[in-house]
Write a protein that holds these residues in place. Structure first.
Motif, PDB file in Angstrom:
ATOM      1  N   SER A 163      -6.646   3.704   3.994  1.00 35.41           N
ATOM      2  CA  SER A 163      -6.413   5.150   4.038  1.00 35.41           C
ATOM      3  C   SER A 163      -6.649   5.645   5.461  1.00 35.41           C
ATOM      4  O   SER A 163      -7.792   5.708   5.922  1.00 35.41           O
ATOM      5  CB  SER A 163      -7.349   5.883   3.066  1.00 35.41           C
ATOM      6  N   VAL A 164      -5.569   5.957   6.161  1.00 36.37           N
ATOM      7  CA  VAL A 164      -5.660   6.340   7.560  1.00 36.37           C
ATOM      8  C   VAL A 164      -5.925   7.835   7.696  1.00 36.37           C
ATOM      9  O   VAL A 164      -6.903   8.259   8.310  1.00 36.37           O
ATOM     10  CB  VAL A 164      -4.380   5.942   8.315  1.00 36.37           C
ATOM     11  N   GLU A 165      -5.036   8.650   7.126  1.00 33.59           N
ATOM     12  CA  GLU A 165      -5.192  10.095   7.222  1.00 33.59           C
ATOM     13  C   GLU A 165      -5.481  10.736   5.868  1.00 33.59           C
ATOM     14  O   GLU A 165      -6.342  11.591   5.753  1.00 33.59           O
ATOM     15  CB  GLU A 165      -3.915  10.730   7.797  1.00 33.59           C
ATOM     16  N   CYS A 192       4.523  13.634   1.093  1.00 33.99           N
ATOM     17  CA  CYS A 192       4.775  13.022   2.393  1.00 33.99           C
ATOM     18  C   CYS A 192       4.579  11.512   2.263  1.00 33.99           C
ATOM     19  O   CYS A 192       4.083  11.029   1.254  1.00 33.99           O
ATOM     20  CB  CYS A 192       3.835  13.595   3.464  1.00 33.99           C
ATOM     21  N   ASP A 193       4.975  10.787   3.288  1.00 34.84           N
ATOM     22  CA  ASP A 193       4.722   9.355   3.347  1.00 34.84           C
ATOM     23  C   ASP A 193       3.307   9.157   3.873  1.00 34.84           C
ATOM     24  O   ASP A 193       2.980   9.589   4.985  1.00 34.84           O
ATOM     25  CB  ASP A 193       5.745   8.699   4.276  1.00 34.84           C
ATOM     26  N   THR A 194       2.443   8.497   3.096  1.00 38.82           N
ATOM     27  CA  THR A 194       1.058   8.320   3.511  1.00 38.82           C
ATOM     28  C   THR A 194       0.825   7.030   4.293  1.00 38.82           C
ATOM     29  O   THR A 194      -0.314   6.610   4.465  1.00 38.82           O
ATOM     30  CB  THR A 194       0.114   8.367   2.297  1.00 38.82           C
ATOM     31  N   GLY A 195       1.895   6.405   4.770  1.00 37.09           N
ATOM     32  CA  GLY A 195       1.754   5.225   5.610  1.00 37.09           C
ATOM     33  C   GLY A 195       1.197   4.035   4.846  1.00 37.09           C
ATOM     34  O   GLY A 195       1.650   3.728   3.743  1.00 37.09           O
ATOM     35  N   PRO A 196       0.190   3.343   5.405  1.00 30.96           N
ATOM     36  CA  PRO A 196      -0.364   2.157   4.744  1.00 30.96           C
ATOM     37  C   PRO A 196      -0.906   2.441   3.352  1.00 30.96           C
ATOM     38  O   PRO A 196      -0.982   1.531   2.523  1.00 30.96           O
ATOM     39  CB  PRO A 196      -1.487   1.721   5.690  1.00 30.96           C
ATOM     40  N   TYR A 234      -1.179   2.112  -6.576  1.00 37.56           N
ATOM     41  CA  TYR A 234      -2.607   1.856  -6.669  1.00 37.56           C
ATOM     42  C   TYR A 234      -2.996   0.956  -7.845  1.00 37.56           C
ATOM     43  O   TYR A 234      -4.178   0.678  -8.026  1.00 37.56           O
ATOM     44  CB  TYR A 234      -3.362   3.177  -6.819  1.00 37.56           C
ATOM     45  N   VAL A 235      -2.012   0.511  -8.635  1.00 40.26           N
ATOM     46  CA  VAL A 235      -2.323  -0.165  -9.903  1.00 40.26           C
ATOM     47  C   VAL A 235      -1.682  -1.551  -9.939  1.00 40.26           C
ATOM     48  O   VAL A 235      -0.506  -1.717  -9.586  1.00 40.26           O
ATOM     49  CB  VAL A 235      -1.817   0.678 -11.096  1.00 40.26           C
ATOM     50  N   VAL A 244      -6.012  -4.486   0.181  1.00 33.63           N
ATOM     51  CA  VAL A 244      -4.823  -4.444   1.024  1.00 33.63           C
ATOM     52  C   VAL A 244      -5.212  -4.035   2.433  1.00 33.63           C
ATOM     53  O   VAL A 244      -5.927  -3.061   2.632  1.00 33.63           O
ATOM     54  CB  VAL A 244      -3.784  -3.452   0.474  1.00 33.63           C
ATOM     55  N   LYS A 245      -4.747  -4.792   3.419  1.00 34.79           N
ATOM     56  CA  LYS A 245      -5.039  -4.467   4.824  1.00 34.79           C
ATOM     57  C   LYS A 245      -3.819  -3.835   5.467  1.00 34.79           C
ATOM     58  O   LYS A 245      -2.686  -4.148   5.126  1.00 34.79           O
ATOM     59  CB  LYS A 245      -5.444  -5.727   5.585  1.00 34.79           C
ATOM     60  N   ALA A 246      -4.095  -2.922   6.413  1.00 37.08           N
ATOM     61  CA  ALA A 246      -2.989  -2.282   7.145  1.00 37.08           C
ATOM     62  C   ALA A 246      -2.297  -3.317   8.013  1.00 37.08           C
ATOM     63  O   ALA A 246      -2.908  -4.246   8.541  1.00 37.08           O
ATOM     64  CB  ALA A 246      -3.543  -1.144   8.008  1.00 37.08           C
ATOM     65  N   ALA A 247      -0.987  -3.139   8.162  1.00 32.26           N
ATOM     66  CA  ALA A 247      -0.224  -4.073   9.015  1.00 32.26           C
ATOM     67  C   ALA A 247      -0.581  -3.891  10.472  1.00 32.26           C
ATOM     68  O   ALA A 247      -0.897  -2.800  10.901  1.00 32.26           O
ATOM     69  CB  ALA A 247       1.256  -3.835   8.779  1.00 32.26           C
TER      70      ALA A 247
END
Length: 247
Positions: A163-165, A192-196, A234-235, A244-247
């Motif tokens: 969770s970045v932002e 919005c697109d929440t990225g990772p 999330y499921v 899960v790790k961010a790319a």
């Protein structure tokens, strides 16, 4: 993950604020109005054009990102609408509507003379669009063919996504198991697109039931369940690790 994403079950965070008033200070009503107007004038909505100078996208997600991006010490220091004020101000600076120096100068002017009149405003077309937005809203539901991967009664494990932002996944549910209680029909996008973090596109939403002893072992009251509506991102199956790790 920031502390403000992980509050459920934490102890020792200090006294609980029991303020029941929606607005504590008069200026908070203006912040609420500014936010509402920004949502109504957001360029992603198919509403009538207006002479407004607002030309970007603003949603609840943008407001939440502004608040959640704060340093945790600031996040817990400020009241609700103070977080809104910070997020909205940062947004206007980041999108070029005003510079930080201009905003600071205007702030000092009004500190020096609180009776200074506010800029004149008002336009019938803008007012009409805000009213139309309040009536029609902006539903996240989408009638698109998305197949649900789980059924009622399935045991599932919850992801630990980066969770970045901004995220819609409470920290205390991460890596915990629960049971699918409801599969909501259709598919749901996010604002919005929440990225990772992984939400944005249309996907299934599940209501998942959790045993409090699974969430807070040895520190939960008996005879109740906790329910959470969760995006499919999330499921996963209960036997799958979802760190899960961010790319």
């Amino acid at each position: 993950m920031k502390l403000q994403h992980y509050l459920g079950g934490l102890e020792g965070l200090g006294p609980v604020n029991t303020e029941t008033r929606v607005f504590v200070e008069p200026w908070e009503t203006r912040i609420f109005g500014i936010h509402t107007a920004m949502m109504a004038l957001s360029t992603h909505l198919p509403l009538p054009q207006t002479p407004s100078a607002f030309h970007t996208i603003w949603t609840w997600a943008d407001l939440r990102k502004g608040a959640e991006s704060l340093n945790p010490f600031d996040y817990f220091k400020y009241r609700y609408y103070e977080k809104w004020l910070g997020g909205i101000s940062s947004y206007f600076i980041q999108h070029g509507y005003i510079t930080e120096e201009e905003l600071d100068a205007l702030t000092e002017e009004y500190y020096a003379d609180p009776s200074k009149s506010l800029p004149s405003s008002g336009d019938a077309a803008i007012d009409d669009r805000v009213v139309q937005y309040l009536v029609e809203g902006d539903s996240p539901a989408r009638d698109v063919p998305v197949a649900a991967k789980f059924s009622v009664g399935d045991v599932v494990r919850i992801a630990n996504v980066p969770s970045v932002e901004h995220t819609r996944l409470p920290g205390f549910l991460r890596n915990r198991t629960g049971v699918v209680e409801t599969v909501y029909p259709g598919a749901y996008t996010y604002l919005c697109d929440t990225g990772p973090d992984g939400i944005g596109e249309a996907m299934t939403v599940y209501c998942v039931r959790f045993d409090p002893n699974e969430l807070w072992p040895g520190n939960a009251e008996p005879n109740f369940s906790l329910y959470a509506d969760l995006y499919a991102r999330y499921v996963a199956p209960a036997d799958v690790s979802l760190s899960v790790k961010a790319a």
